[in-house]
Design a protein around this motif. Sequence first.
Motif, PDB file in Angstrom:
ATOM      1  N   SER B  56      79.625  30.529   4.368  1.00 36.81           N
ATOM      2  CA  SER B  56      79.696  30.271   2.938  1.00 36.81           C
ATOM      3  C   SER B  56      78.964  29.000   2.530  1.00 36.81           C
ATOM      4  O   SER B  56      78.784  28.741   1.366  1.00 36.81           O
ATOM      5  N   ASN B  57      78.531  28.208   3.502  1.00 31.75           N
ATOM      6  CA  ASN B  57      77.873  26.957   3.112  1.00 31.75           C
ATOM      7  C   ASN B  57      76.359  27.028   3.306  1.00 31.75           C
ATOM      8  O   ASN B  57      75.748  26.100   3.800  1.00 31.75           O
ATOM      9  N   THR B  58      75.770  28.177   2.939  1.00 27.82           N
ATOM     10  CA  THR B  58      74.313  28.250   3.040  1.00 27.82           C
ATOM     11  C   THR B  58      73.705  28.544   1.675  1.00 27.82           C
ATOM     12  O   THR B  58      74.350  29.117   0.811  1.00 27.82           O
ATOM     13  N   MET B  59      72.463  28.102   1.521  1.00 32.09           N
ATOM     14  CA  MET B  59      71.713  28.364   0.306  1.00 32.09           C
ATOM     15  C   MET B  59      70.360  28.897   0.735  1.00 32.09           C
ATOM     16  O   MET B  59      69.854  28.554   1.805  1.00 32.09           O
ATOM     17  N   MET B  60      69.792  29.738  -0.092  1.00 28.16           N
ATOM     18  CA  MET B  60      68.504  30.340   0.235  1.00 28.16           C
ATOM     19  C   MET B  60      67.647  30.209  -1.009  1.00 28.16           C
ATOM     20  O   MET B  60      68.169  30.316  -2.123  1.00 28.16           O
ATOM     21  N   PHE B  61      66.378  29.903  -0.832  1.00 26.74           N
ATOM     22  CA  PHE B  61      65.514  29.956  -2.010  1.00 26.74           C
ATOM     23  C   PHE B  61      64.153  30.556  -1.665  1.00 26.74           C
ATOM     24  O   PHE B  61      63.732  30.545  -0.502  1.00 26.74           O
ATOM     25  N   GLY B  62      63.503  31.092  -2.673  1.00 31.10           N
ATOM     26  CA  GLY B  62      62.199  31.705  -2.459  1.00 31.10           C
ATOM     27  C   GLY B  62      61.354  31.568  -3.714  1.00 31.10           C
ATOM     28  O   GLY B  62      61.855  31.211  -4.783  1.00 31.10           O
TER      29      GLY B  62
END
Lengths: 240, 421
Positions: B56-62
């Motif tokens: 739950s402590n991840t972030m993703m960007f693109g």
Amino acid sequence: MLIELKDVNKTYNNGQPLHVLKGINLSIDKGEFVSIMGASGSGKSTLLNILGILDNYDTGEYYIDGRLIKGLTEKQAAEYRNRLIGFIFQSFNLIGFKTAVENVELPLFYQGVSRHKRHELAMQYLDRLGLADWAGHYPNEMSGGQKQRVAIARALITGPKILLADEPTGALDSKTSEEVMQLLSRLNREEGVTIIVVTHESGVANCTDKIVHIKDGIIGRIEDNREHNASAFGTATIMK
Amino acid sequence: MRDVFTEIWESVRRNKLRTSLTGFAVSWGIFMLIVLLGAGNGLQNSFFKGGDRFASNTMMFGGGWTSKPYDGLREGRRIRLDEKDILLTGSDAFSDNVDNVIATVGVNGTASYGKKSLSVYIEGNYPERASMEKIEILHGRYINDKDIKDRRKVVVLPQSAAEGLLPDNAPLEDIIGKHIRVGNFSWLVVGVNKTDRMRGNEQIAAPFTTVKEIYNKGEDVDDVTFSFHGLDTEKANEEFETKLRAAINLRHRAAPDDNRALWIWNRFTQNLQMSTVGSILNVALWIIGLFTLLGGIVGVSNIMLITVKERTHEFGIRKAIGARPWDITKLILAESVTITAVFGYIGMFLGMLACQILDKTVGQAKVAVMDEQIAMLVNPTVGLDVAIEATLVLIIAGSLAGLFPARKASKVRPIEALRAE
């Protein structure tokens, strides 16, 4: 003096004020066997309720064994009733769904006596009153005399200072009445129990050593009856 | 204690019908509460099944498309991330919160093994992804550090791809250690992971460095994923995202507040929002359940009032021989709590039984949503916490039901009680 009443007044305020006790002064010593006699409406039941700490009085003083009984909380009153007073009622007032021995145990239950110990003691008292065989029976399986003896055992079990009997023979036939009165006088004579009997029957009063006549809320004559000859109906029997 | 229960039993025994009818209402109330909460849990479990696929402590960007003109450039420009974005994310500017930063880069291709082939997307990955996305390895292993370092040509297949490549009915582990072809290269299969149905096509994982080199990707990356810490509230997350977006956007000459130039997918806030919805549902179900129970409680209160009335004379006797007001109160309260608790537990037991039945029947039923079989209720049962809470509710409810009658009983004056018949 075990019991001392000084100028006790009581008024009921149900609609019209009713002054029931108009300055009662009474002393009863330890070991006495006293009857309070009066017609209905004379205030004898009110007096008994005050003596038994079931009711309050308005003015005056009431001492049991030097203790002033006045303005008690419900809790204190309950504890005094439990430890100082044993009640015997006209209608026995046994609890119907409890057996004889359970009824006798009840005052000890409220003292927090252990289950085993109070059962043992209750059996002893029932035995003394000749009811050991009836210990497991329910009140509705017993005769009036037996029920009253169970009630007496219940009244005695805490070793109270005073035994208060309200018309103890009122619901009994004459033969049983006599037995019950003999039982009370034996308890008084042999064990020194202080007994106060409230009655309107002269025959019952005659069994006691002292008769206090009450009329219209005032104590009239106090009769020494150690000779047991006060009854207008004879000396040997309780007349119905 | 035993004396109290003896007294209660004596009283209940005399009023069997009355007690059991009222008890039924209490049982029903608790039964409904448990079944509602169980079904609610099942519904939530099926919602969250998607959510807990990721740490739950991840972030993703693109990269996206710019929506604002900025720095002399028009809108509608494609933003392509590159390796400097990885460095920027991992730089001192964000080091208060960011832990591991990884990226992916991939191409479409066709995988073949023996006579079978299927179209796949081969994605260059780092070993850390296994834990960030909770990838479940069924056989073999995931990409490791040595694969990255040596640029090995190894792949991890999803179960569905492995099944698609293997001959029919062959065991899955047969493919481990075999070589498959993707494009012009031969890859060694080192592991099989559980298929993630939320992904579009068959996505097979290879080392990041290998994919980058073989397909000539240069500096390009498709998306960046990182784990973080210290962002515990929605507000903190928003602030962090704004800061990150501004930094990345500026690198690519896009407006710092251009939300379309960079998409950010924050699993932490997403979970947070989902659990808020979950707890609202839970509260709503509790309220409905408690109101159902209320009917039973009123019933108990009612019979206790009747009991008190019937037993007034008896209470008078008890008081005359020394029962304190509290002794009488205790008698009624204990009876009320016992009736509520006993029948409540029967209801709770039946409710849990019903939840189990629900689990075995409706819980197994699946509904097709977008080519995927989704269970409507997943494990629709209640846990120990609910059992304990329900116990507390029962005790409180029983006390409340008994309170008024008990006070009434304790207040009757002994002479009046003795006069009553």
